[in-house]
Motif scaffolding. Structure first.
Motif, mmCIF file in Angstrom:
data_model
loop_
_atom_site.group_PDB
_atom_site.id
_atom_site.type_symbol
_atom_site.label_atom_id
_atom_site.label_comp_id
_atom_site.label_asym_id
_atom_site.label_seq_id
_atom_site.Cartn_x
_atom_site.Cartn_y
_atom_site.Cartn_z
ATOM 1 N N MET A 174 0.809 -1.209 -0.042
ATOM 2 C CA MET A 174 -0.027 -0.088 -0.092
ATOM 3 C C MET A 174 0.860 1.180 0.086
ATOM 4 N N THR A 175 0.327 2.511 -0.434
ATOM 5 C CA THR A 175 1.265 3.754 -0.420
ATOM 6 C C THR A 175 1.246 4.044 1.196
ATOM 7 N N ARG A 176 2.104 4.792 1.457
ATOM 8 C CA ARG A 176 2.484 5.402 2.573
ATOM 9 C C ARG A 176 1.082 5.722 3.558
ATOM 10 N N ALA A 177 0.279 6.600 2.588
ATOM 11 C CA ALA A 177 -0.750 7.350 3.315
ATOM 12 C C ALA A 177 -1.801 6.430 3.870
ATOM 13 N N TYR A 178 -1.632 4.867 3.469
ATOM 14 C CA TYR A 178 -2.757 3.975 3.869
ATOM 15 C C TYR A 178 -2.097 3.115 4.861
ATOM 16 N N TRP A 179 -0.969 3.310 5.264
ATOM 17 C CA TRP A 179 -0.181 2.440 6.143
ATOM 18 C C TRP A 179 -0.928 2.652 7.507
ATOM 19 N N GLY A 180 -1.160 1.519 8.345
ATOM 20 C CA GLY A 180 -1.992 1.328 9.356
ATOM 21 C C GLY A 180 -3.460 1.725 9.420
ATOM 22 N N THR A 181 -3.655 1.538 8.398
ATOM 23 C CA THR A 181 -5.308 1.641 7.972
ATOM 24 C C THR A 181 -5.901 0.244 7.939
ATOM 25 N N GLN A 182 -7.395 0.532 8.006
ATOM 26 C CA GLN A 182 -7.825 -0.989 7.877
ATOM 27 C C GLN A 182 -7.809 -1.707 6.399
ATOM 28 N N MET A 183 -7.296 -0.945 5.551
ATOM 29 C CA MET A 183 -7.169 -1.498 4.058
ATOM 30 C C MET A 183 -6.368 -2.699 4.446
ATOM 31 N N SER A 184 -5.201 -2.798 4.900
ATOM 32 C CA SER A 184 -4.667 -4.098 5.370
ATOM 33 C C SER A 184 -5.440 -5.173 5.437
ATOM 34 N N ALA A 185 -6.305 -5.012 6.432
ATOM 35 C CA ALA A 185 -7.336 -6.165 6.719
ATOM 36 C C ALA A 185 -8.346 -6.457 5.549
ATOM 37 N N ASP A 186 -8.751 -5.429 5.018
ATOM 38 C CA ASP A 186 -9.747 -5.669 3.972
ATOM 39 C C ASP A 186 -9.190 -6.437 2.596
ATOM 40 N N VAL A 187 -7.861 -5.955 2.453
ATOM 41 C CA VAL A 187 -7.039 -6.727 1.217
ATOM 42 C C VAL A 187 -7.164 -8.126 1.439
ATOM 43 N N GLN A 188 -6.676 -8.671 2.785
ATOM 44 C CA GLN A 188 -6.501 -9.845 3.216
ATOM 45 C C GLN A 188 -7.878 -10.679 2.911
ATOM 46 N N GLN A 189 -9.193 -10.085 3.692
ATOM 47 C CA GLN A 189 -10.268 -10.706 3.648
ATOM 48 C C GLN A 189 -11.046 -10.837 2.058
ATOM 49 N N ASP A 190 -10.765 -9.763 1.583
ATOM 50 C CA ASP A 190 -11.202 -9.663 0.252
ATOM 51 C C ASP A 190 -10.679 -10.905 -0.688
ATOM 52 N N MET A 191 -9.221 -10.874 -0.542
ATOM 53 C CA MET A 191 -8.607 -11.898 -1.292
ATOM 54 C C MET A 191 -9.106 -13.491 -0.846
ATOM 55 N N TRP A 192 -9.079 -13.568 0.524
ATOM 56 C CA TRP A 192 -9.865 -14.766 1.222
ATOM 57 C C TRP A 192 -10.944 -15.372 0.461
ATOM 58 N N ARG A 193 -11.864 -14.466 0.347
ATOM 59 C CA ARG A 193 -13.209 -14.762 -0.219
ATOM 60 C C ARG A 193 -13.220 -15.095 -1.506
ATOM 61 N N ILE A 194 -12.222 -14.392 -2.363
ATOM 62 C CA ILE A 194 -12.200 -14.790 -3.700
ATOM 63 C C ILE A 194 -11.414 -15.988 -3.792
ATOM 64 N N MET A 195 -10.393 -16.416 -3.293
ATOM 65 C CA MET A 195 -9.649 -17.753 -3.474
ATOM 66 C C MET A 195 -10.409 -18.769 -2.792
ATOM 67 N N ALA A 196 -11.248 -18.561 -1.719
ATOM 68 C CA ALA A 196 -12.175 -19.601 -1.125
ATOM 69 C C ALA A 196 -13.171 -20.096 -2.295
ATOM 70 N N GLU A 197 -13.712 -19.224 -3.160
ATOM 71 C CA GLU A 197 -14.541 -19.472 -4.275
ATOM 72 C C GLU A 197 -13.808 -20.445 -5.225
ATOM 73 N N LYS A 198 -12.339 -20.382 -5.432
ATOM 74 C CA LYS A 198 -11.713 -21.165 -6.132
ATOM 75 C C LYS A 198 -11.308 -22.575 -5.424
ATOM 76 N N GLY A 199 -11.670 -22.678 -4.194
ATOM 77 C CA GLY A 199 -11.676 -23.994 -3.738
ATOM 78 C C GLY A 199 -10.333 -23.985 -2.723
ATOM 79 N N CYS A 200 -10.057 -22.956 -2.310
ATOM 80 C CA CYS A 200 -8.717 -22.868 -1.565
ATOM 81 C C CYS A 200 -8.997 -22.739 -0.120
ATOM 82 N N THR A 201 -8.606 -23.480 0.915
ATOM 83 C CA THR A 201 -8.873 -23.477 2.368
ATOM 84 C C THR A 201 -7.697 -22.581 3.155
ATOM 85 N N LYS A 202 -6.879 -22.328 2.665
ATOM 86 C CA LYS A 202 -5.732 -21.826 3.229
ATOM 87 C C LYS A 202 -4.861 -21.113 2.597
#
Length: 229
Positions: free
Chosen positions: A135-163
């Motif tokens: 992320m760019t420095r302006a977004y360090w320490g924001t909720q974006m770091s958590a949102d990126v993880q969870q958004d990617m998790w949902r997408i990859m879970a739909e592809k059959g990934c569990t981990k």
């Protein structure tokens, strides 16, 4: 700006010792220790107190929209385009001006990182390898770091990934602390990357029990004691 002026500016900002270490690492020798971490994509992240961030639009990274990285990640536009063309799953987050301010990539197959470490990261069935998140420095320490993880998790879970699995350089303290905060588990494996004179690279894996991240954890706060009567 000439090379000497750039060098003087960097020394003023980071100090002579830091610049000297960077020069040695780039031109003479470096040793990166990449600790393997994992997280079950079905398990939500623990509570956090990350700061909110301005509205951002999420899009998949494609060959045609990779120019959105030009403002903040200009040296990686072509890399983004290449990864999209190779079929990896990429998410980017765009600010109000349409510029990418955060991104992450995922691979459901063995990933050979030819852009940075230049080594192979093997992936087991049911897993995906996450890489390149930033992320760019302006977004360090924001909720974006958590949102990126969870958004990617949902997408990859739909592809059959569990981990999800990834690697984190033990010298990258902010990233290590982020993984600890998000309750990632250590796999007990470290990939060592050695580079000599910016040309020859050597790799090896070591395995361990226990934790190499305990030194980065905040000490537990003692429970308050009742005042004496």
């Amino acid at each position: 700006m000439n090379v000497l002026q750039k060098l003087r500016d960097r020394i003023q900002k980071k100090g002579l010792r830091a610049v000297f270490k960077q020069v040695i690492r780039h031109f003479v020798f470096f040793h990166s220790q990449l600790v393997w971490l994992e997280h079950d994509v079905r398990v939500p992240l623990p509570p956090h107190n990350l700061k909110p961030y301005p509205p951002a639009r999420r899009e998949f990274i494609t060959v045609s929209n990779a120019d959105a990285f030009a403002k903040y990640f200009g040296d990686r536009v072509e890399t983004m385009r290449e990864l999209a063309a190779e079929g990896y799953t990429g998410l980017m987050y765009l600010d109000g001006q349409g510029d990418a301010v955060g991104f992450a990539w995922g691979s459901t197959r063995d990933y050979f990182d030819r852009h940075f470490y230049r080594c192979l990261f093997p992936i087991k069935p049911g897993e995906y390898f996450q890489f390149g998140g930033e992320m760019t420095r302006a977004y360090w320490g924001t909720q974006m770091s958590a949102d990126v993880q969870q958004d990617m998790w949902r997408i990859m879970a739909e592809k059959g990934c569990t981990k999800m699995v990834d690697v984190c350089d033990l010298q990258n303290i902010p990233a290590i602390k982020m993984h600890i905060r998000m309750d990632f588990k250590e796999r007990g494996q470290i990939t060592h990357v050695y580079c000599l004179f910016g040309r020859w690279r050597f790799f090896r894996d070591t395995f361990y029990t226990g934790s190499v991240l305990d030194t980065f954890r905040k000490p537990a706060q003692p429970a308050p004691t009742a005042a004496a009567a």
